[in-house]
Structures are given as C-alpha cells and as structure tokens.
Design a protein around this motif. Structure first.
Motif, PDB file in Angstrom:
ATOM      1  N   GLN A 112       0.804  -1.223   0.000  1.00 57.54           N
ATOM      2  CA  GLN A 112       0.000   0.000   0.000  1.00 57.54           C
ATOM      3  C   GLN A 112       0.838   1.274   0.000  1.00 57.54           C
ATOM      4  O   GLN A 112       0.321   2.346  -0.319  1.00 57.54           O
ATOM      5  N   SER A 113       2.126   1.157   0.342  1.00 53.87           N
ATOM      6  CA  SER A 113       2.968   2.352   0.420  1.00 53.87           C
ATOM      7  C   SER A 113       4.376   2.018  -0.042  1.00 53.87           C
ATOM      8  O   SER A 113       4.974   1.042   0.423  1.00 53.87           O
ATOM      9  N   LEU A 114       4.907   2.834  -0.960  1.00 56.59           N
ATOM     10  CA  LEU A 114       6.269   2.642  -1.453  1.00 56.59           C
ATOM     11  C   LEU A 114       6.946   3.994  -1.607  1.00 56.59           C
ATOM     12  O   LEU A 114       6.384   4.922  -2.198  1.00 56.59           O
ATOM     13  N   ASP A 115       8.166   4.092  -1.075  1.00 53.56           N
ATOM     14  CA  ASP A 115       8.985   5.287  -1.240  1.00 53.56           C
ATOM     15  C   ASP A 115      10.249   4.889  -1.990  1.00 53.56           C
ATOM     16  O   ASP A 115      11.094   4.154  -1.468  1.00 53.56           O
ATOM     17  N   VAL A 116      10.374   5.375  -3.221  1.00 59.46           N
ATOM     18  CA  VAL A 116      11.582   5.135  -4.027  1.00 59.46           C
ATOM     19  C   VAL A 116      12.218   6.472  -4.418  1.00 59.46           C
ATOM     20  O   VAL A 116      12.848   6.593  -5.465  1.00 59.46           O
ATOM     21  N   SER A 117      12.059   7.467  -3.577  1.00 59.83           N
ATOM     22  CA  SER A 117      12.634   8.781  -3.838  1.00 59.83           C
ATOM     23  C   SER A 117      14.141   8.671  -4.039  1.00 59.83           C
ATOM     24  O   SER A 117      14.831   7.967  -3.293  1.00 59.83           O
ATOM     25  N   TYR A 118      14.645   9.350  -5.074  1.00 63.60           N
ATOM     26  CA  TYR A 118      16.066   9.410  -5.404  1.00 63.60           C
ATOM     27  C   TYR A 118      16.656   8.055  -5.797  1.00 63.60           C
ATOM     28  O   TYR A 118      17.870   7.872  -5.732  1.00 63.60           O
ATOM     29  N   CYS A 119      15.809   7.135  -6.207  1.00 55.83           N
ATOM     30  CA  CYS A 119      16.281   5.915  -6.867  1.00 55.83           C
ATOM     31  C   CYS A 119      16.360   6.268  -8.354  1.00 55.83           C
ATOM     32  O   CYS A 119      15.417   6.032  -9.126  1.00 55.83           O
ATOM     33  N   CYS A 143       0.196  -3.556  -8.229  1.00 55.35           N
ATOM     34  CA  CYS A 143      -0.131  -3.112  -6.863  1.00 55.35           C
ATOM     35  C   CYS A 143      -1.292  -2.129  -6.901  1.00 55.35           C
ATOM     36  O   CYS A 143      -1.117  -0.913  -6.701  1.00 55.35           O
ATOM     37  N   CYS A 144      -2.457  -2.637  -7.171  1.00 55.50           N
ATOM     38  CA  CYS A 144      -3.640  -1.780  -7.352  1.00 55.50           C
ATOM     39  C   CYS A 144      -4.148  -1.179  -6.050  1.00 55.50           C
ATOM     40  O   CYS A 144      -5.001  -0.280  -6.082  1.00 55.50           O
ATOM     41  N   ASN A 145      -3.664  -1.679  -4.906  1.00 55.90           N
ATOM     42  CA  ASN A 145      -4.109  -1.150  -3.611  1.00 55.90           C
ATOM     43  C   ASN A 145      -3.220  -0.011  -3.108  1.00 55.90           C
ATOM     44  O   ASN A 145      -3.357   0.432  -1.971  1.00 55.90           O
ATOM     45  N   LEU A 146      -2.335   0.471  -3.960  1.00 57.85           N
ATOM     46  CA  LEU A 146      -1.377   1.502  -3.555  1.00 57.85           C
ATOM     47  C   LEU A 146      -2.100   2.772  -3.098  1.00 57.85           C
ATOM     48  O   LEU A 146      -2.961   3.298  -3.800  1.00 57.85           O
ATOM     49  N   LYS A 147      -1.716   3.265  -1.906  1.00 55.78           N
ATOM     50  CA  LYS A 147      -2.291   4.493  -1.368  1.00 55.78           C
ATOM     51  C   LYS A 147      -1.250   5.612  -1.254  1.00 55.78           C
ATOM     52  O   LYS A 147      -1.601   6.789  -1.342  1.00 55.78           O
ATOM     53  N   HIS A 206      -7.292   4.107  -5.526  1.00 54.06           N
ATOM     54  CA  HIS A 206      -7.311   4.415  -4.092  1.00 54.06           C
ATOM     55  C   HIS A 206      -6.135   5.285  -3.668  1.00 54.06           C
ATOM     56  O   HIS A 206      -5.949   5.535  -2.468  1.00 54.06           O
ATOM     57  N   LEU A 207      -5.348   5.767  -4.620  1.00 53.97           N
ATOM     58  CA  LEU A 207      -4.169   6.564  -4.296  1.00 53.97           C
ATOM     59  C   LEU A 207      -4.556   7.822  -3.510  1.00 53.97           C
ATOM     60  O   LEU A 207      -5.462   8.555  -3.912  1.00 53.97           O
ATOM     61  N   GLU A 208      -3.844   8.066  -2.394  1.00 48.69           N
ATOM     62  CA  GLU A 208      -4.140   9.212  -1.543  1.00 48.69           C
ATOM     63  C   GLU A 208      -2.967  10.186  -1.431  1.00 48.69           C
ATOM     64  O   GLU A 208      -3.181  11.377  -1.216  1.00 48.69           O
ATOM     65  N   GLU A 209      -1.744   9.689  -1.553  1.00 48.87           N
ATOM     66  CA  GLU A 209      -0.567  10.530  -1.339  1.00 48.87           C
ATOM     67  C   GLU A 209       0.446  10.275  -2.447  1.00 48.87           C
ATOM     68  O   GLU A 209       0.846   9.129  -2.670  1.00 48.87           O
ATOM     69  N   LEU A 210       0.846  11.345  -3.144  1.00 49.31           N
ATOM     70  CA  LEU A 210       1.766  11.207  -4.271  1.00 49.31           C
ATOM     71  C   LEU A 210       2.841  12.282  -4.187  1.00 49.31           C
ATOM     72  O   LEU A 210       2.530  13.479  -4.153  1.00 49.31           O
TER      73      LEU A 210
END
Length: 422
Positions: free
Chosen positions: A139-146, A161-165, A189-193
């Motif tokens: 539900q949550s992934l951070d790949v910042s600066y990859c 990953c269709c449940n990603l928020k 369902h994405l809430e934070e981008l």
C-alpha cells in the motif's frame, strides 16, 4: 556461595513455572500492553520462547541488510507489515538495496504493506517489476532518489499493486506522464503522491491522473517546472473534498487561477506551499483566507513578490489554526500586517514564522508578533535590516522561553522541525 546458588535455582524454577502456566495468547496480551519498543525488546530477553513471540508480533522494522540477513529476518519477523531499508544522504556512495534483495523481500515478507527504499540507488526497473509481481498487497512505497528508475519499471509495479495508497518518487527525474497515466488506470485508491523534482511531468499528466485518482489527500509537485494552473486546478476540482496538502514550491507557472480554484473547491486544505510562485497576488490569497480559515495550518509563500499587507493581514485574522508561516523575501510586507493578529478574536497558535529578507519589518512589528503569538517556537528574522538582536533588547522585547530566534544565521534551522510543517 551456596545461598546464591539456591536463590538462582529458585529463580529458575519460578521462571519455568511462569512459562508452564501462561499460554502464548496470554503472553501476547502482556506484550500488547508494552508501548515502547525498548520495553518490547526487553520482553524478548527473558527466554527463547518470549523472544520468538516478541519477534512474531513485531510489525515495523528498520534495517540495513543484504540477502542473507534479509532471509533470517523473514524467518524471525514473520508478521512484519512495515519495512524501512532507506539510505541516508550521507551514505550516498553506498547503493543500499539492490534488485536481488527485492527478490528476497518478495519471497520472505508476503504480508508487507509499507516499504521504504528512499535513496537506494542500486534499485532498477527489474526490481520494480519484481515487486509488482510479488507484493500485490503493498500500500505504500517510497523510491525517492532511486535515479535508475523509469516509466517502464514503475508502470509495471503499479499495474500489479492496485491497492497503492502512498507513492513517493521525489528526484526520479526519468519518469513522465506515462507513469501518471498508469496510476490513473490502476490505482484508484491513491491518496498521497510525491513527485518533487520530477520535472518531465506536465499539466496533461496531472489531468490524466485526476481522471482515475479522485481522492488525493497529499500532492507534492515542487520544482516541476512544467506544472501550471491547468493541472493544479484540475486536481483541486476533482479531489476537492479530500485534498489537505499541496506543495508547489518553485512551480513558477502557477498563479492566481490555481489559488482561486483552491479557495472555491478545497475547504479542507491544511498545508499549502507556493514558495517561488511569483505570479500569485493579494486577490487570490484573500479569497483563500476566507475560504480555508477554518482548516489552513501551514502556509509557505516565500518569494511571492506580489504579496502585501492586504492579503497577509487577512490570513492572520481569519486562519485561526495557522501554526507555521513563511513570508521570506516578501519585501512589500510591513509592520501593519501583524496588527491583524489582535483582530481575529482568537489567540494565535503560530509556532513558526519565517520572515527573512522582509526589508520593511521593524522592531515594532516584532513586538506585535510577540504580543499575540505566545506559542512561538521559531522566529526567523535574518537579513531584516531594521531588526537586530540589540534593537530588540533596547526595546525591551521578551521572547517566549521556548522560542529560538534567528537574527544573523548563527542559529541553524532544525530540518526535522521546519520540515514537519512545510
């Protein structure tokens, strides 16, 4: 010596009796009552049985590990839902997690919901495809600066990953509107981008995103130079009831149209960053102050050169929950704006005020701020030629005990503190 050995035997017998008397469920109930991680770790030191239970109940873990260690962690922490493998900027020479590590994670942590790979420069598109195929519940992934990631791998990931928020991609400069199209299609369902620094995305991409992701709560497109009023307004219109945080730092194409749309649609807005949006003027900000006076908490508008006392006074008198404000380099602002602090009919909750390079603010204005802002914790007055430490002392000004005042840059800002607001 005999007495000590006898005491040790009695203690061991007591421990055995406790373990025989208590079931696993009862031990879990005891563990659940421990709030701090230190207490839970101490629980696991009692014996191997208690350690096994403590490990199986652990839900969050931050680590730095290779494939072999990850396999051991997967066996021990079988109930893990949050895994933080992020790298600090100071370790930028080290690639961190690699694609082969992600294969181990997919095999070992099937229940994972949150994964942080911030600054893991060894991750590529192949690793993202592995995650998309193996962790559909993420539900949550951070790949910042990859920085090796592109649309190809990330689009494949969101397809699986269709449940990603929550999705953070700051500094991933290779992504384009194609990824936003994939998100719109797959992740309703994405809430934070977080897209700060992804300067290839455009208004067209944001509009496409809004078509499928209609419940955005937080959007960061700071330093995305191709983003302007069209994309921001479309997002505000579609996510009007949910949008709480919008960051547009240095989006120089954003102007009054975006702010008017926010005022008309987004009455739950809590955090707004428009620093460097130089075309924003008093008219739209006055409208925002009236519309979001009951929700706005954090406002950053440094380098908004058209802002004057007219809109700032309206913000200070209407936004009763405002706790952080940045008006740095707004050189048209004068002491008069702060008189509004006493006109709102409420006690100001302002904790952070950044007013560096505000050339027309004087000691009189600072006195007004201190009179009405009793909760002030950080006050930035750098490069204000009419405000000095000596001048404030001579005027008899008394700063709150907890307030750190930055007059000349000798006081370094706490990134954790300021970043928590803006």
């Amino acid at each position: 010596m005999a007495r000590r050995e006898s005491a040790e035997r009695e203690e061991e017998e007591a421990r055995v009796c406790i373990n025989e008397a208590l079931t696993d469920d009862e031990l879990r109930a005891v563990l659940a009552r421990l709030d701090r991680e230190e207490e839970k770790d101490t629980f696991g030191l009692v014996c191997k049985r208690w350690l096994r239970l403590q490990s199986s109940e652990r839900r969050r873990l931050r680590a730095r590990a290779g494939p072999a260690m990850l396999r051991q962690m997967a066996q021990r922490f079988c109930g893990l839902v949050e895994l933080d493998l992020s790298q600090s900027a100071s370790r930028s020479f080290y690639p961190g997690v690699t694609d082969s590590d992600l294969s181990v994670i997919v095999d070992g942590f099937r229940g994972l919901r949150v994964l942080n790979l911030h600054n893991c420069k060894g991750v590529t598109d192949a690793g993202m495809i592995t995650l998309g195929n193996g962790l559909p519940s993420l539900q949550s992934l951070d790949v910042s600066y990859c920085r090796k990631l592109t649309d190809k791998g990330l689009a494949a990931f969101v397809l699986g990953c269709c449940n990603l928020k929550r999705f953070h991609l700051a500094g991933c400069k290779s992504i384009t509107d194609h990824l936003l199209q994939a998100l719109s299609r797959s992740c309703s369902h994405l809430e934070e981008l977080g897209l700060a620094g992804c300067n290839s995305i455009t208004d067209a991409g944001l509009s496409i995103l809004a078509n499928g992701c209609r419940y955005i709560k937080s959007l960061d497109v700071s330093k995305c130079s191709k983003i302007g009023d069209l994309g921001v307004s479309r997002t505000a219109e579609v996510s009007s009831s949910s949008l709480k945080t919008l960051k547009l730092l240095d989006c120089y194409k954003v102007g009054d149209k975006s702010i008017f749309t926010l005022a008309n649609c987004c009455h739950n807005l809590e955090t707004l960053v428009i620093g460097g949006c130089r075309d924003v003027s008093d008219e739209s900000m006055k409208s925002l102050a009236l519309a979001c006076g009951g929700s706005l908490k954090n406002l950053r508008m440094d380098w908004c050169l058209n802002i004057t006392d007219l809109s700032l006074s309206r913000l200070l008198s209407n936004c009763r929950y405002l706790v952080a404000l940045d008006i740095g380099c707004c050189d048209k602002v004068t002491d008069s704006a702060f008189q509004a602090l006493g006109m709102g009919g409420f006690e100001s909750d302002l904790k952070v005020l950044k007013a560096s390079n505000c050339l027309r603010i004087t000691v009189i204005g600072v006195g007004t701020i201190l009179q009405y802002c009793k909760s002030m914790e950080y006050l930035d007055l750098r490069s204000c030629p009419n405000v000095t430490r000596l001048g404030c002392e001579q005027a008899g000004l008394h700063f709150p005990e907890r307030c750190r005042t930055n007059f000349d840059g000798s006081l370094s800002e706490s990134d954790a503190m300021i970043g928590g607001f803006f």
